[in-house]
Design a protein around this motif. Structure first.
Motif, PDB file in Angstrom:
ATOM      1  N   LYS A 171     -22.021   5.219   3.325  1.00  0.00           N
ATOM      2  CA  LYS A 171     -22.196   4.578   2.014  1.00  0.00           C
ATOM      3  C   LYS A 171     -23.611   4.728   1.503  1.00  0.00           C
ATOM      4  O   LYS A 171     -23.844   4.890   0.318  1.00  0.00           O
ATOM      5  CB  LYS A 171     -21.880   3.081   2.126  1.00  0.00           C
ATOM      6  CG  LYS A 171     -20.437   2.750   1.872  1.00  0.00           C
ATOM      7  CD  LYS A 171     -20.317   1.241   1.804  1.00  0.00           C
ATOM      8  CE  LYS A 171     -19.034   0.810   1.146  1.00  0.00           C
ATOM      9  NZ  LYS A 171     -18.896  -0.653   1.235  1.00  0.00           N
ATOM     10  N   VAL A 193      -6.495  -1.392   5.086  1.00  0.00           N
ATOM     11  CA  VAL A 193      -5.652  -2.213   4.202  1.00  0.00           C
ATOM     12  C   VAL A 193      -4.727  -3.077   5.060  1.00  0.00           C
ATOM     13  O   VAL A 193      -4.552  -4.276   4.810  1.00  0.00           O
ATOM     14  CB  VAL A 193      -4.833  -1.324   3.233  1.00  0.00           C
ATOM     15  CG1 VAL A 193      -3.773  -2.157   2.508  1.00  0.00           C
ATOM     16  CG2 VAL A 193      -5.747  -0.645   2.226  1.00  0.00           C
ATOM     17  N   ARG A 222     -21.078  14.005   3.421  1.00  0.00           N
ATOM     18  CA  ARG A 222     -19.690  13.866   2.991  1.00  0.00           C
ATOM     19  C   ARG A 222     -19.104  15.214   2.601  1.00  0.00           C
ATOM     20  O   ARG A 222     -19.802  16.044   2.024  1.00  0.00           O
ATOM     21  CB  ARG A 222     -19.648  13.137   1.656  1.00  0.00           C
ATOM     22  CG  ARG A 222     -19.648  11.713   1.629  1.00  0.00           C
ATOM     23  CD  ARG A 222     -19.643  11.283   0.169  1.00  0.00           C
ATOM     24  NE  ARG A 222     -20.069   9.907   0.095  1.00  0.00           N
ATOM     25  CZ  ARG A 222     -19.254   8.891   0.333  1.00  0.00           C
ATOM     26  NH1 ARG A 222     -17.988   9.120   0.617  1.00  0.00           N
ATOM     27  NH2 ARG A 222     -19.694   7.662   0.295  1.00  0.00           N
ATOM     28  N   LEU A 223     -17.825  15.363   2.853  1.00  0.00           N
ATOM     29  CA  LEU A 223     -17.113  16.532   2.339  1.00  0.00           C
ATOM     30  C   LEU A 223     -16.067  16.111   1.319  1.00  0.00           C
ATOM     31  O   LEU A 223     -15.562  16.916   0.554  1.00  0.00           O
ATOM     32  CB  LEU A 223     -16.411  17.279   3.483  1.00  0.00           C
ATOM     33  CG  LEU A 223     -17.318  17.833   4.594  1.00  0.00           C
ATOM     34  CD1 LEU A 223     -16.476  18.425   5.709  1.00  0.00           C
ATOM     35  CD2 LEU A 223     -18.252  18.890   4.036  1.00  0.00           C
ATOM     36  N   LEU A 224     -15.706  14.818   1.337  1.00  0.00           N
ATOM     37  CA  LEU A 224     -14.622  14.321   0.477  1.00  0.00           C
ATOM     38  C   LEU A 224     -15.178  13.265  -0.461  1.00  0.00           C
ATOM     39  O   LEU A 224     -16.190  12.647  -0.175  1.00  0.00           O
ATOM     40  CB  LEU A 224     -13.534  13.654   1.331  1.00  0.00           C
ATOM     41  CG  LEU A 224     -12.884  14.465   2.440  1.00  0.00           C
ATOM     42  CD1 LEU A 224     -11.964  13.559   3.262  1.00  0.00           C
ATOM     43  CD2 LEU A 224     -12.090  15.630   1.864  1.00  0.00           C
ATOM     44  N   ASN A 225     -14.486  13.034  -1.579  1.00  0.00           N
ATOM     45  CA  ASN A 225     -14.835  11.852  -2.346  1.00  0.00           C
ATOM     46  C   ASN A 225     -13.750  10.793  -2.192  1.00  0.00           C
ATOM     47  O   ASN A 225     -12.625  11.081  -1.792  1.00  0.00           O
ATOM     48  CB  ASN A 225     -15.144  12.182  -3.822  1.00  0.00           C
ATOM     49  CG  ASN A 225     -13.915  12.648  -4.556  1.00  0.00           C
ATOM     50  OD1 ASN A 225     -12.880  11.982  -4.549  1.00  0.00           O
ATOM     51  ND2 ASN A 225     -14.015  13.800  -5.189  1.00  0.00           N
ATOM     52  N   ARG A 226     -14.148   9.565  -2.482  1.00  0.00           N
ATOM     53  CA  ARG A 226     -13.304   8.406  -2.240  1.00  0.00           C
ATOM     54  C   ARG A 226     -11.969   8.491  -2.994  1.00  0.00           C
ATOM     55  O   ARG A 226     -10.926   8.113  -2.473  1.00  0.00           O
ATOM     56  CB  ARG A 226     -14.100   7.189  -2.707  1.00  0.00           C
ATOM     57  CG  ARG A 226     -13.608   5.891  -2.190  1.00  0.00           C
ATOM     58  CD  ARG A 226     -13.929   5.737  -0.735  1.00  0.00           C
ATOM     59  NE  ARG A 226     -13.681   4.356  -0.333  1.00  0.00           N
ATOM     60  CZ  ARG A 226     -13.670   3.952   0.915  1.00  0.00           C
ATOM     61  NH1 ARG A 226     -13.890   4.808   1.886  1.00  0.00           N
ATOM     62  NH2 ARG A 226     -13.439   2.693   1.203  1.00  0.00           N
ATOM     63  N   GLU A 227     -12.013   8.986  -4.212  1.00  0.00           N
ATOM     64  CA  GLU A 227     -10.795   9.028  -5.024  1.00  0.00           C
ATOM     65  C   GLU A 227      -9.714   9.880  -4.383  1.00  0.00           C
ATOM     66  O   GLU A 227      -8.544   9.530  -4.393  1.00  0.00           O
ATOM     67  CB  GLU A 227     -11.111   9.591  -6.416  1.00  0.00           C
ATOM     68  CG  GLU A 227     -11.725   8.558  -7.325  1.00  0.00           C
ATOM     69  CD  GLU A 227     -12.304   9.185  -8.575  1.00  0.00           C
ATOM     70  OE1 GLU A 227     -12.788  10.342  -8.497  1.00  0.00           O
ATOM     71  OE2 GLU A 227     -12.293   8.517  -9.621  1.00  0.00           O
ATOM     72  N   VAL A 281      -8.081   8.057  -1.419  1.00  0.00           N
ATOM     73  CA  VAL A 281      -7.128   7.028  -1.848  1.00  0.00           C
ATOM     74  C   VAL A 281      -5.834   7.686  -2.344  1.00  0.00           C
ATOM     75  O   VAL A 281      -4.728   7.240  -2.038  1.00  0.00           O
ATOM     76  CB  VAL A 281      -7.758   6.128  -2.932  1.00  0.00           C
ATOM     77  CG1 VAL A 281      -6.714   5.202  -3.545  1.00  0.00           C
ATOM     78  CG2 VAL A 281      -8.887   5.310  -2.324  1.00  0.00           C
ATOM     79  N   MET A 286      -3.481   8.532   0.389  1.00  0.00           N
ATOM     80  CA  MET A 286      -2.713   7.448   1.023  1.00  0.00           C
ATOM     81  C   MET A 286      -1.289   7.430   0.477  1.00  0.00           C
ATOM     82  O   MET A 286      -0.374   6.925   1.111  1.00  0.00           O
ATOM     83  CB  MET A 286      -3.363   6.084   0.731  1.00  0.00           C
ATOM     84  CG  MET A 286      -4.715   5.866   1.378  1.00  0.00           C
ATOM     85  SD  MET A 286      -5.548   4.412   0.680  1.00  0.00           S
ATOM     86  CE  MET A 286      -4.607   3.068   1.435  1.00  0.00           C
ATOM     87  N   ARG A 287      -1.111   7.911  -0.740  1.00  0.00           N
ATOM     88  CA  ARG A 287       0.160   7.751  -1.440  1.00  0.00           C
ATOM     89  C   ARG A 287       0.866   9.046  -1.802  1.00  0.00           C
ATOM     90  O   ARG A 287       2.012   9.028  -2.231  1.00  0.00           O
ATOM     91  CB  ARG A 287      -0.080   6.973  -2.735  1.00  0.00           C
ATOM     92  CG  ARG A 287      -0.488   5.542  -2.504  1.00  0.00           C
ATOM     93  CD  ARG A 287      -1.139   4.974  -3.745  1.00  0.00           C
ATOM     94  NE  ARG A 287      -1.228   3.525  -3.648  1.00  0.00           N
ATOM     95  CZ  ARG A 287      -0.274   2.714  -4.093  1.00  0.00           C
ATOM     96  NH1 ARG A 287       0.812   3.176  -4.654  1.00  0.00           N
ATOM     97  NH2 ARG A 287      -0.426   1.409  -3.961  1.00  0.00           N
ATOM     98  N   LEU A 311      -8.155   4.376   5.868  1.00  0.00           N
ATOM     99  CA  LEU A 311      -7.996   3.379   4.798  1.00  0.00           C
ATOM    100  C   LEU A 311      -6.690   2.606   4.966  1.00  0.00           C
ATOM    101  O   LEU A 311      -6.628   1.405   4.691  1.00  0.00           O
ATOM    102  CB  LEU A 311      -8.006   4.056   3.425  1.00  0.00           C
ATOM    103  CG  LEU A 311      -9.338   4.555   2.885  1.00  0.00           C
ATOM    104  CD1 LEU A 311      -9.209   4.926   1.416  1.00  0.00           C
ATOM    105  CD2 LEU A 311     -10.415   3.488   3.036  1.00  0.00           C
ATOM    106  N   GLY A 339       0.839  -1.191   0.000  1.00  0.00           N
ATOM    107  CA  GLY A 339       0.000   0.000   0.000  1.00  0.00           C
ATOM    108  C   GLY A 339       0.870   1.236   0.000  1.00  0.00           C
ATOM    109  O   GLY A 339       0.483   2.282  -0.473  1.00  0.00           O
TER     110      GLY A 339
END
Lengths: 505, 65
Positions: A408, A126, A414-419, A422, A425-426, A122, A41
């Motif tokens: 879900k 993971v 929500r204030l953020l989207n999933r993309e 993610v 994270m990186r 997240l 990850g």
């Protein structure tokens, strides 16, 4: 404003292994944290051999941000990488006491802070999935983003705010305590029951309120203070103070996290401006936070030091008003404007009826869920099912976590989207020194020996070590080092920084 | 499940970011919520850890910070 606020949070997660013969939280935490490295990850995975630089020697003060020095040999055979991970998003992931702990990278605004805290959830999930494959088939690792086991053991959610060293600590204490004590009506995560010898109650606003016993002090584990005096800026200590706030709850709600960071950083700006003073000093802040936590109407008055009576909503409104009056135009960034609007929205609705915020704030969302559940089954407040529901609200598993289920299905805001979560994270934030740390770890994993908040040690060609100090958290941004990092090797980078010690990076 | 798959799994269902509507009365959204909540409550007994009593009793953490 002299020094723009930089902020970050540290979250200790609760952990348990279902069907384990014996609970060993240290082993479970270690398993989970180490699993993240093998999960890739945090690829490039070579970063996983990078150790944490515990040597907090900081004689290398450079007012311009970076200073390189050469260490002749590898000092010690460090093995701390086993339970320490420095993340390519610039954050840190490790085992603290008996909990997995995730620290966000340094963030320059409340929205980024929310984004990176959610990225941490997240990362934990993971890790959890990866670690679980190493266990017996009937065993499950369960991780909660909450603050208590309901038996008197609390684990923290800490906020850090970088401030100017010029503001006297007493001024911060005076201005901040009434704010922190009353902000729980926005930032509380909700809890069934009471703990730590505090007055009995069915349900209260804050998870942590019962654990605070004095106003100011150094300890974080026993006899906890509302204001923590730890003075470890992880930066140039002549310029900066890192205010360590330990009184907050771990939040699931995006709005609660966003406002917690947003309004607290705004209030610290106000304190820095000298406009707060002792206006709102409370007669007994430690008692007040417990009383406010037990008043689900948010309408009961608390006594100020000057014997006036105010509701927590009124105290929060007074801070909001100061912000509207005193923030300079250049301080009113789009995020700050948005925070001010949402702060007002939340206070307006709390005033009318807190239950109007049952899609917004953790303690209200959870209350609404428990009320509906109790109505359906006729359970008492102290029924194990109710306690289970409280706990499972904080479960980080997408299929089991009740908050995540609500999110879900679109039942909470929500204030953020999933993309973007993610992505976070990186990739590090671009506008703090986390950019330099995260990008170097991504680009030069084999050339980095160790790292910490304010240092990175590169392995030189001859095997010697080059330590780069990062004592100015506002430097090392994409704007300042982005082009350099894109176009150089690790050796060239170190050479460039060492050769230009007079240049600001 | 490979890690890539896990991450894909985690990223599925990308919802549109839903900005909080400041001018919408919370009560309007509320009715919808109550209906949906019923559906969740239908599922909740399956989702909750089976042995609530035992689970809650055994959930003991060492104090942190």
């Amino acid at each position: 404003m002299e020094i723009p606020i930089i902020m970050g949070t540290e979250t200790e997660y609760g952990i348990s292994v279902k069907n384990a013969r014996e609970q060993d939280p240290v082993a479970a935490s270690t398993l989970v944290v180490n699993a993240y490295k093998t999960s890739k990850g945090d690829a490039p995975s070579a970063a996983s051999s990078v150790t944490w630089d515990y040597e907090q020697e900081s004689p290398l003060v450079d007012a311009r941000g970076f200073l390189a020095e050469v260490e002749p040999t590898i000092s010690e055979a460090d093995t701390n990488s086993a339970v320490n991970d420095i993340l390519i998003n610039g954050g840190r992931y490790y085992v603290d006491h008996a909990h997995p702990e995730y620290c966000t990278p340094e963030c320059a605004n409340a929205r980024d802070l929310l984004l990176y805290e959610k990225a941490g959830e997240l990362i934990l999930e993971v890790s959890r999935l990866t670690a679980e494959r190493l266990l017996l088939d009937n065993q499950e690792i369960i991780i909660y983003k909450n603050n208590t086991d309901y038996k008197g053991h609390s684990y923290g959610s800490h906020e850090n705010y970088l401030m100017s060293r010029k503001v006297p600590f007493d001024t911060i204490v005076d201005g901040l305590i009434p704010f922190l004590v009353t902000r729980i009506i926005i930032t509380g995560s909700g809890k069934v029951g009471a703990e730590n010898g505090s007055d009995e109650t069915d349900y209260q606003i804050s998870q942590r309120a019962d654990f605070f016993e004095k106003e100011v002090g150094l300890s974080t584990m026993v006899n906890r203070p509302l204001i923590n005096t730890r003075d470890e800026p992880h930066a140039n200590d002549k310029l900066y103070r890192r205010l360590h706030v330990i009184v907050g709850d771990s939040n699931m709600s995006e709005l609660s996290i966003y406002l917690k960071a947003g309004i607290t950083s705004i209030v610290l700006q106000l304190i820095e401006k000298g406009v707060v003073g002792k206006k709102f000093s409370l007669k007994d802040p430690v008692a007040a936070i417990k009383n406010i936590s037990r008043d689900l109407s948010c309408q009961n008055q608390i006594e100020l030091a000057d014997e006036q009576q105010r509701t927590p909503i009124e105290v929060q409104r007074a801070y909001l008003k100061l912000a509207q009056q005193h923030l300079a135009p250049e301080e009113r960034t789009p995020v700050v404007e948005d925070v001010l609007e949402k702060w007002q929205y939340v206070l307006d609705n709390l005033e009318i009826d807190p239950m109007r915020l049952s899609q917004h704030l953790d303690w209200v969302i959870k209350k609404k869920l428990i009320d509906a559940y109790r109505n359906r089954h006729g359970y008492e407040w102290n029924d194990a099912h109710v306690q289970m529901l409280d706990l499972q609200y904080h479960d980080i598993r997408p299929d089991k976590g009740l908050y995540i289920r609500l999110l879900k299905n679109g039942h909470v805001k929500r204030l953020l989207n999933r993309e973007e979560i993610v992505h976070a994270m990186r990739y590090p934030p671009v506008d703090t020194r986390a950019y330099f740390r995260g990008t170097c770890l991504r680009k030069f994993p084999k050339h980095i020996y160790s790292a910490s908040w304010n240092s990175m040690i590169f392995i030189g060609k001859s095997g010697g070590l080059d330590k780069i100090m990062m004592d100015r958290p506002h430097f090392g941004t994409q704007k300042i080092v982005g082009e350099l990092l894109n176009n150089c090797t690790a050796e060239e980078l170190v050479k460039e920084i060492r050769g230009n010690a007079s240049k600001s990076y | 499940m490979s890690t890539e798959k896990q991450q894909e799994h985690l990223t599925r269902d990308v919802d549109e970011t839903e900005e909080i509507q400041l001018n919408v009365e919370p009560s309007e959204m509320d009715e919808e919520f109550v209906e949906d909540l019923d559906t969740l409550l239908d599922e909740i007994d399956e989702i909750l850890e089976e042995d609530s009593q035992e689970f809650v009793e055994n959930y003991i953490q060492r104090g942190g910070q």
